[in-house]
Design an enzyme around this catalytic site. Structure first.
Site, PDB file in Angstrom:
ATOM      1  N   ASN A  47       6.892  36.790  19.857  1.00  0.00           N
ATOM      2  CA  ASN A  47       6.539  37.184  18.883  1.00  0.00           C
ATOM      3  C   ASN A  47       5.966  37.986  18.062  1.00  0.00           C
ATOM      4  OD1 ASN A  47       8.976  35.825  18.192  1.00  0.00           O
ATOM      5  ND2 ASN A  47       7.232  33.641  17.217  1.00  0.00           N
ATOM      6  N   ARG A  48       5.169  39.396  19.689  1.00  0.00           N
ATOM      7  CA  ARG A  48       4.135  39.949  19.426  1.00  0.00           C
ATOM      8  C   ARG A  48       2.583  38.525  19.294  1.00  0.00           C
ATOM      9  NH1 ARG A  48       7.970  41.312  22.151  1.00  0.00           N
ATOM     10  NH2 ARG A  48       8.931  44.544  21.704  1.00  0.00           N
TER      11      ARG A  48
END
Length: 237
Positions: free
Chosen positions: A214-215
């Site tokens: 999710n970065r």
């Protein structure tokens, strides 16, 4: 021409890119294990050595090419930046060493602005190492010792190339190399070019970047302290 018939700059750009993959649609979910402060070595070069060993092993397995490749970013006296990929040739507690022509653009930048950034883009491991610091020339003894380890052809190439200068053609470069190769045949010593040598980058910060889902990446940065120690800080992704 009617309004509807006008071709806009955007239309031209889109048509020119027909059939080209959309970079905005390219996504990869990083699923690597995280990086925690308790796992870090006491000093950044120790941590770099640990990650470099893992990168070298991955390269031996064919996971990627040249783990010692790094992007060197410099800026000239007016602050105009430039970057290029070079090969790391040595590292220790004093810093990171690479070699180049001292009349190249990067060397000209470093002559007036010693500040430099290094980036090791180890994408297959979902890792990056980002270094900021200052670069100074290595001693001639160190330069000569490394130069003697280079393949004979690379030694000749260091003489043949006036790096970063404009040349008329590839034929001009090949002719210069051929002439030098005749004068210094395989098996004979090649002197070190006087305008060629090393730079050592002394780090001021060293960031270890680990890709996460999710970065929400892990970014841990060592910051040099006046007493010779290091502070570790976590950066938001």
């Amino acid at each position: 021409m009617r309004q509807d018939d006008r071709v806009t700059d955007r239309d031209c750009a889109v048509s020119a890119l027909d059939g080209v993959p959309d970079p905005a649609a390219m996504r990869e979910q990083y699923r690597a294990d995280g990086l925690d402060e308790t796992e870090l070595a006491a000093r950044p070069m120790e941590q770099f050595a640990a990650w470099f060993r893992e990168a070298a092993r991955a390269a031996e397995r064919g996971a990627f090419h040249e783990p010692n490749a790094m992007v060197v970013a410099t800026a000239d006296a007016a602050g105009r930046p430039s970057s290029r990929t070079v090969l790391l040739k040595h590292f220790d507690e004093r810093g990171f060493v690479f070699f180049t022509n001292y009349e190249s653009r990067k060397a000209a930048d470093l002559a007036v602005n010693h500040h430099v950034s290094l980036l090791f883009p180890w994408h297959p491991l979902a890792r990056q190492v980002i270094v900021t610091g200052t670069a100074r020339r290595t001693g001639r003894d160190e330069t000569a010792a490394y130069f003697r380890t280079r393949p004979h052809g690379s030694q000749i190439g260091a003489w043949a190339s006036a790096q970063s200068s404009v040349i008329a053609s590839r034929a001009e470069l090949d002719a210069a190399y051929a002439d030098l190769a005749d004068r210094h045949p395989e098996g004979t010593p090649v002197p070190v070019p006087p305008n060629w040598g090393g730079f050592r980058v002394t780090p001021e910060t060293v960031e270890f970047w680990q890709g996460r889902v999710n970065r929400l990446h892990d970014r841990l940065r060592y910051v040099a302290l006046p007493d010779g120690g290091w502070r570790v800080e976590r950066l938001s992704p």
